[in-house]
Motif scaffolding. Structure first.
Motif, PDB file in Angstrom:
ATOM      1  N   TYR A 140     -14.395   2.422   0.757  1.00 39.33           N
ATOM      2  CA  TYR A 140     -13.528   2.628  -0.405  1.00 39.33           C
ATOM      3  C   TYR A 140     -12.417   3.590  -0.019  1.00 39.33           C
ATOM      4  O   TYR A 140     -12.391   4.149   1.081  1.00 39.33           O
ATOM      5  N   ALA A 141     -11.495   3.765  -0.950  1.00 38.65           N
ATOM      6  CA  ALA A 141     -10.330   4.606  -0.674  1.00 38.65           C
ATOM      7  C   ALA A 141     -10.720   6.078  -0.740  1.00 38.65           C
ATOM      8  O   ALA A 141     -10.936   6.631  -1.807  1.00 38.65           O
ATOM      9  N   VAL A 171      -9.288   5.105  -8.015  1.00 43.12           N
ATOM     10  CA  VAL A 171     -10.637   4.555  -7.948  1.00 43.12           C
ATOM     11  C   VAL A 171     -11.616   5.548  -7.331  1.00 43.12           C
ATOM     12  O   VAL A 171     -12.797   5.585  -7.692  1.00 43.12           O
ATOM     13  N   ASP A 188      -4.860   0.007  -9.705  1.00 44.13           N
ATOM     14  CA  ASP A 188      -6.319  -0.034  -9.698  1.00 44.13           C
ATOM     15  C   ASP A 188      -6.905   0.821  -8.575  1.00 44.13           C
ATOM     16  O   ASP A 188      -7.999   1.387  -8.719  1.00 44.13           O
ATOM     17  N   ILE A 189      -6.203   0.910  -7.470  1.00 39.02           N
ATOM     18  CA  ILE A 189      -6.720   1.663  -6.323  1.00 39.02           C
ATOM     19  C   ILE A 189      -6.305   3.123  -6.366  1.00 39.02           C
ATOM     20  O   ILE A 189      -6.923   3.976  -5.716  1.00 39.02           O
ATOM     21  N   ASP A 190      -5.265   3.464  -7.141  1.00 43.71           N
ATOM     22  CA  ASP A 190      -4.713   4.824  -7.104  1.00 43.71           C
ATOM     23  C   ASP A 190      -5.747   5.894  -7.428  1.00 43.71           C
ATOM     24  O   ASP A 190      -5.746   6.971  -6.823  1.00 43.71           O
ATOM     25  N   LYS A 249       0.857  -1.187   0.000  1.00 44.85           N
ATOM     26  CA  LYS A 249       0.000   0.000   0.000  1.00 44.85           C
ATOM     27  C   LYS A 249       0.886   1.228   0.000  1.00 44.85           C
ATOM     28  O   LYS A 249       1.938   1.241   0.644  1.00 44.85           O
ATOM     29  N   PRO A 294      -4.763   5.720  -1.736  1.00 46.81           N
ATOM     30  CA  PRO A 294      -5.554   4.889  -0.834  1.00 46.81           C
ATOM     31  C   PRO A 294      -6.322   5.688   0.206  1.00 46.81           C
ATOM     32  O   PRO A 294      -7.276   5.186   0.789  1.00 46.81           O
TER      33      PRO A 294
END
Length: 428
Positions: A289-290, A367, A363-365, A87, A280
């Motif tokens: 969610y982030a 979202v 994918d999370i950067d 992370k 994140p």
């Protein structure tokens, strides 16, 4: 050109009397500890890795790569295999300048470390009543928490005894770290010599380790030698005409000093700037969610949503990227955002970031930007109303902010030790 007496609301000059008194012997112990990876769970990262003089005591990244990373600054990359980054550090690494000021009562982007008697140990922190007693300053209290963060220094569950103890209860990890330190003869002897309450190495606790770190940071990262500081002390030739114009705007019509107030250039309060959202985030346990809710994550008060602590500005030209998440690469872009947040958000792009590529995190950067309801909430949370200025005014403001750079900081005068008592590699 304005003279000293003509600029409204100028702060008084800072002096060393505004800061905690430093014990040089404790500070030199703190220097070794600051750069020694012995304080991390896997012995692979130090305080100095992410707060390095080469990057203005930050790391030169929008969001850092903590435990599991390799290298320094923008060149830092993830390890591989079991050692890979899991992370990103969710917030920009704050610079360490002038954190020893006696007037500072709150630290961290969301203020989760503060001077407060609520738990009987003098501080309100994530450790609550489990914070060790006897810490000298809020800066010493703050120094303890990266050691217990899995993504900063502690490591992942199953990798070492420090993170395992932290998951049991946060204060269970600190005695493990203290024992690591005091059983190294050079450290044990050093603490006996530096701390009057320590009669033998076995007496060293995390309290003395944190206090030593604080003494070092105050000794090496107190900054009073900028052109602006010289101007406040009466040297009206210390600033260029453009810097003088920027100073007049900053403390006058532009309204910057409404938040960046007083000698430290911060009101120590929390404000929503509507910065572009990514990464994140520092989520609460129940956030699905982030996202980063800022001060609300500490207070659970909806009125604090998306608000972040006003940063101090000494040496700010050395400490980019800017914002709680490092959204903007330059001071000019950050200033323009203050004047037109909505337009700046629309113009912003991921290419503006200094964000090391970690493919399995991509994918999370970003979202969070797919959630239009959340984006609307963040866009509406704005505490800044600063009128648009001309390009020349913005250039003058940038020039003034550059006048806050101290000579010692610019020269990277803080000494990095060649080696540390643990024998572990020093990130230089």
């Amino acid at each position: 050109m304005p003279a000293l007496a003509d600029v409204p609301a100028l702060p008084k000059p800072l002096t060393m009397d505004d800061f905690m008194v430093v014990d040089a012997q404790k500070a030199e112990l703190g220097r070794l500890l600051f750069y020694d990876k012995i304080l991390s769970g896997n012995r692979n990262i130090s305080c100095g890795t992410c707060h390095h003089p080469a990057f203005g005591t930050s790391d030169g990244l929008s969001l850092g790569l903590g435990e599991g990373g390799l290298g320094l600054g923008p060149e830092r990359v993830s390890g591989s295999g079991a050692d890979k980054i899991v992370k990103r550090v969710p917030r920009n690494a704050p610079a360490l300048w002038n954190l020893g000021a006696k007037s500072i009562s709150v630290l961290m982007h969301d203020g989760r470390i503060s001077a407060n008697p609520i738990y009987g140990n003098g501080f309100n922190t994530p450790a609550e009543e489990w914070l060790p007693d006897g810490l000298e300053t809020v800066l010493a209290a703050q120094a303890l928490f990266p050691m217990t963060s899995s993504i900063e220094m502690a490591g992942n569950v199953g990798e070492n005894e420090v993170i395992g103890a932290t998951r049991d209860r946060i204060d269970a990890a600190w005695p493990i770290i203290a024992k690591r330190v005091r059983t190294i003869p050079a450290y044990g002897d050093g603490f006996v010599a530096a701390f009057s309450e320590i009669e033998k190495a076995e007496d060293v606790s995390i309290t003395q380790i944190a206090d030593a770190l604080a003494h070092f940071m105050v000794q090496d990262f107190t900054s009073l030698d900028s052109p602006f500081d010289a101007f406040l002390r009466g040297d009206e030739a210390a600033l260029t005409p453009q810097q003088m114009n920027g100073m007049e705007l900053f403390f006058g019509d532009a309204g910057c000093s409404g938040c960046h107030a007083g000698p430290l250039l911060t009101d120590q309060q929390f404000h929503a700037l509507g910065l572009p959202a990514f990464g994140p985030g520092r989520t609460r346990k129940f956030d699905p969610y982030a996202r980063d809710v800022g001060r609300m994550g500490e207070t659970d008060d909806l009125n604090d949503a998306y608000r972040f602590r006003t940063p101090m500005l000494r040496n700010v030209a050395l400490t980019g990227p800017y914002g709680h998440n490092g959204a903007y690469p330059t001071l000019e872009r950050m200033i323009r955002h203050h004047m037109a947040p909505e337009a700046a958000r629309h113009a912003w792009a991921p290419d503006d970031l200094t964000l090391p590529n970690v493919s399995w995190l991509s994918d999370i950067d970003f979202v969070i930007q797919q959630d239009q309801i959340e984006m609307s909430r963040q866009a509406r949370a704005l505490d800044i109303k600063i009128a648009l200025r001309s390009d020349s005014d913005i250039a003058a403001l940038v020039a003034f902010l550059e006048s806050l750079t101290g000579a010692a900081a610019n020269a990277e005068n803080s000494r990095i030790p060649e080696q540390v008592p643990s024998g572990l590699k020093v990130d230089r």
